[in-house]
Design an enzyme around this catalytic site. Structure first.
Site, PDB file in Angstrom:
ATOM      1  N   THR A  66       5.215 -10.941   3.235  1.00  0.00           N
ATOM      2  CA  THR A  66       5.385 -10.557   4.468  1.00  0.00           C
ATOM      3  C   THR A  66       6.650 -11.002   4.730  1.00  0.00           C
ATOM      4  O   THR A  66       7.338 -10.318   5.810  1.00  0.00           O
ATOM      5  CB  THR A  66       4.110 -10.665   5.376  1.00  0.00           C
ATOM      6  OG1 THR A  66       3.141 -10.099   4.705  1.00  0.00           O
ATOM      7  CG2 THR A  66       4.642 -10.117   6.584  1.00  0.00           C
ATOM      8  N   TYR A  97       4.201  -2.473   6.780  1.00  0.00           N
ATOM      9  CA  TYR A  97       5.376  -3.017   6.437  1.00  0.00           C
ATOM     10  C   TYR A  97       5.291  -2.929   4.862  1.00  0.00           C
ATOM     11  O   TYR A  97       4.291  -2.932   4.261  1.00  0.00           O
ATOM     12  CB  TYR A  97       5.882  -4.350   6.855  1.00  0.00           C
ATOM     13  CG  TYR A  97       4.790  -5.330   6.158  1.00  0.00           C
ATOM     14  CD1 TYR A  97       3.493  -5.796   6.859  1.00  0.00           C
ATOM     15  CD2 TYR A  97       5.103  -5.905   4.993  1.00  0.00           C
ATOM     16  CE1 TYR A  97       2.681  -6.371   6.258  1.00  0.00           C
ATOM     17  CE2 TYR A  97       3.947  -6.926   4.476  1.00  0.00           C
ATOM     18  CZ  TYR A  97       2.841  -7.123   5.316  1.00  0.00           C
ATOM     19  OH  TYR A  97       1.952  -7.748   4.787  1.00  0.00           O
ATOM     20  N   THR A 133       1.205 -14.588   1.946  1.00  0.00           N
ATOM     21  CA  THR A 133       0.065 -15.301   2.349  1.00  0.00           C
ATOM     22  C   THR A 133      -1.450 -15.201   1.511  1.00  0.00           C
ATOM     23  O   THR A 133      -2.162 -16.092   1.422  1.00  0.00           O
ATOM     24  CB  THR A 133      -0.390 -15.269   3.701  1.00  0.00           C
ATOM     25  OG1 THR A 133      -0.627 -13.752   4.084  1.00  0.00           O
ATOM     26  CG2 THR A 133       0.907 -15.728   4.663  1.00  0.00           C
ATOM     27  N   ASP A 134      -1.401 -14.030   0.912  1.00  0.00           N
ATOM     28  CA  ASP A 134      -2.451 -13.595   0.305  1.00  0.00           C
ATOM     29  C   ASP A 134      -3.056 -14.622  -1.076  1.00  0.00           C
ATOM     30  O   ASP A 134      -4.151 -14.864  -0.866  1.00  0.00           O
ATOM     31  CB  ASP A 134      -2.621 -12.204  -0.380  1.00  0.00           C
ATOM     32  CG  ASP A 134      -2.569 -11.132   0.726  1.00  0.00           C
ATOM     33  OD1 ASP A 134      -2.700 -11.457   2.027  1.00  0.00           O
ATOM     34  OD2 ASP A 134      -2.181  -9.938   0.383  1.00  0.00           O
ATOM     35  N   LYS A 146      -6.351 -19.253   3.183  1.00  0.00           N
ATOM     36  CA  LYS A 146      -6.041 -18.405   3.952  1.00  0.00           C
ATOM     37  C   LYS A 146      -7.425 -17.954   4.748  1.00  0.00           C
ATOM     38  O   LYS A 146      -8.206 -17.557   3.990  1.00  0.00           O
ATOM     39  CB  LYS A 146      -5.451 -17.154   3.346  1.00  0.00           C
ATOM     40  CG  LYS A 146      -4.653 -15.936   4.324  1.00  0.00           C
ATOM     41  CD  LYS A 146      -4.166 -14.758   3.731  1.00  0.00           C
ATOM     42  CE  LYS A 146      -3.940 -13.889   4.946  1.00  0.00           C
ATOM     43  NZ  LYS A 146      -3.035 -12.760   4.353  1.00  0.00           N
ATOM     44  N   GLU A 179     -29.859 -27.579  -7.240  1.00  0.00           N
ATOM     45  CA  GLU A 179     -30.815 -26.724  -7.522  1.00  0.00           C
ATOM     46  C   GLU A 179     -30.915 -26.084  -8.930  1.00  0.00           C
ATOM     47  O   GLU A 179     -31.797 -25.809  -9.353  1.00  0.00           O
ATOM     48  CB  GLU A 179     -30.807 -25.459  -6.613  1.00  0.00           C
ATOM     49  CG  GLU A 179     -31.218 -25.952  -4.983  1.00  0.00           C
ATOM     50  CD  GLU A 179     -31.097 -24.529  -4.062  1.00  0.00           C
ATOM     51  OE1 GLU A 179     -31.882 -23.635  -4.414  1.00  0.00           O
ATOM     52  OE2 GLU A 179     -30.249 -24.811  -3.382  1.00  0.00           O
TER      53      GLU A 179
HETATM   54  N1  ASP Z   1       0.124  -8.993   1.268  1.00  0.00           N
HETATM   55  C1  ASP Z   1       1.166  -9.950   1.837  1.00  0.00           C
HETATM   56  C2  ASP Z   1       1.299 -10.828   0.610  1.00  0.00           C
HETATM   57  O1  ASP Z   1       0.481 -11.893   0.257  1.00  0.00           O
HETATM   58  C3  ASP Z   1       0.587 -10.557   2.942  1.00  0.00           C
HETATM   59  C4  ASP Z   1       1.602 -11.599   3.363  1.00  0.00           C
HETATM   60  O2  ASP Z   1       2.428 -11.994   3.001  1.00  0.00           O
HETATM   61  O3  ASP Z   1       1.196 -12.369   4.767  1.00  0.00           O
HETATM   62  O4  ASP Z   1       2.505 -10.933   0.163  1.00  0.00           O
END
Ligand code: ASP
Length: 348
Positions: A32, A45, A111-112, A184, A305
């Site tokens: 992103t 986007y 971020t993923d 995340k 367990e």
């Molecule tokens: N789907 C995007 C990615 O991981 C989300 C992001 O970058 O925030 O590239």
């Protein structure tokens, strides 16, 4: 003439000052932070559209603190991150370190799966210089995009001498996170990252970096596994446990002859009787089965367990399933011995 001489002197002084600035190489992978939307008031986007030069261009004052070079490694949303891109990153970072091409490295990343890349790199590159991942939650075209600030902060982290020897870091929304611990935590908030077990280890704010915690996990000066372009990693998959889950996925993976299975179990790495029988079948077929948990914090204990010695399983300690998979893949390149593999989970 006098004016020309003083101008020349000024240019020489500026050049000398710049020559002394720390050198940072930015390895861009997409996400992103490099995303572009149809308009500034829409969250939608396409990831990985903006080239690295434009991302650096959005933070012109960074030139005062570092000499920046950008390299495009890939242009993917990190849901499409691959082991091949990880290898490319590892090989290039090792080269930068060996040739002393930079004083610090920043990786821009979606971020993923950022938490997976941070842990993978943490395990395969020497701790010779700061390596800092960052990204953004809002595309570069969005109102109040968070990418430029996150990138600037990540550069300040990468050039700070206090960042050295800490392994791979994630710098995000003014928090600094250990690459092993980070996760995340929000699908859309700009404070998307956290470390549920340990918290942030530091802060990047107003151009300054402060640390408040150290990781106690192994930080070998040399990496435990050396990744080359042709390194083949074993196949390890993750199976999710939930109420009344049928064992079909485990059996399917055994039939596919995978090398390892991580179970995202419930609570302390538990699973139902149907899974238990399927795990026995997997272990009998020579598959390494690691019990992890879908619960976001805490650890999975040996023989709590479930008696792991009897069942033939190992545990992830406090690694999430997605991170346990990475350590198991890398560990399996060294050994198939369960005791040795288990020790890796208590060390790294
Ligand atoms: N789907 C995007 C990615 O991981 C989300 C992001 O970058 O925030 O590239």
């Amino acid at each position: 003439m006098k004016k020309l001489v003083s101008l020349l002197a000024l240019v020489i002084i500026i050049t000398q000052v710049n020559a002394q600035l720390p050198r940072v190489i930015i390895l861009a992978t997409g996400g992103t932070i490099a995303g572009a939307g149809a308009s500034s008031d829409r969250a939608g986007y396409t990831a990985g559209k903006i080239p690295i030069e434009d991302l650096i261009g959005a933070i012109p004052t960074v030139k005062k603190i570092a000499t920046i070079t950008g390299e495009q490694i890939s242009s993917v949303g990190s849901q499409d991150m691959t082991i091949d891109i990880w290898k490319k990153l590892a090989v290039r970072i090792n080269e930068i370190i060996a040739k002393k091409e930079a004083d610090g490295i920043v990786i821009t990343h979606g971020t993923d799966t950022q938490e997976e890349t941070s842990y993978f790199l943490d395990l395969v590159i020497p701790k010779a210089m700061p390596v800092v991942l960052t990204g953004s939650m809002r595309a570069s075209t969005a109102i109040s995009a968070d990418g430029p600030k996150n990138l600037y902060d990540a550069i300040t982290v990468a050039i700070d001498p206090k960042s050295k020897g800490r392994g791979v870091l994630v710098s995000f929304n003014e928090g600094i996170y250990d690459g092993r611990e980070v996760m995340k935590m929000s699908t859309t908030f700009t404070n998307a990252f956290g470390s549920p077990n340990t918290g942030a280890i530091g802060h990047a704010y107003d151009g300054k970096v402060e640390y408040y915690a150290n990781s106690v996990r192994e930080r070998d000066p040399n990496s435990p596994v050396v990744i080359k372009a042709d390194t083949k990693l074993p196949r390890v998959d993750i199976v999710y446990m939930y109420a009344d889950a049928p064992p079909d996925m485990i059996d399917m993976l055994v039939a596919k002859k995978v090398d390892g299975i991580v179970i995202a179990g419930v609570g302390n790495g538990n699973f139902n009787k149907a899974y238990m029988e399927a795990v026995k079948r997997a272990v009998a077929a020579g598959v390494i089965v690691c019990r992890a948990s879908r619960t976001p914090s805490g650890r999975v204990l040996l023989h709590d367990e479930i008696n792991d010695d009897e069942l033939g399983t190992i545990v992830s300690d406090d690694l999430t399933p997605q991170k346990a998979r990475i350590l198991l893949m890398l560990g399996l390149t060294k050994s198939k011995d369960k005791k040795q593999l288990q020790q890796l989970f208590f060390k790294y």
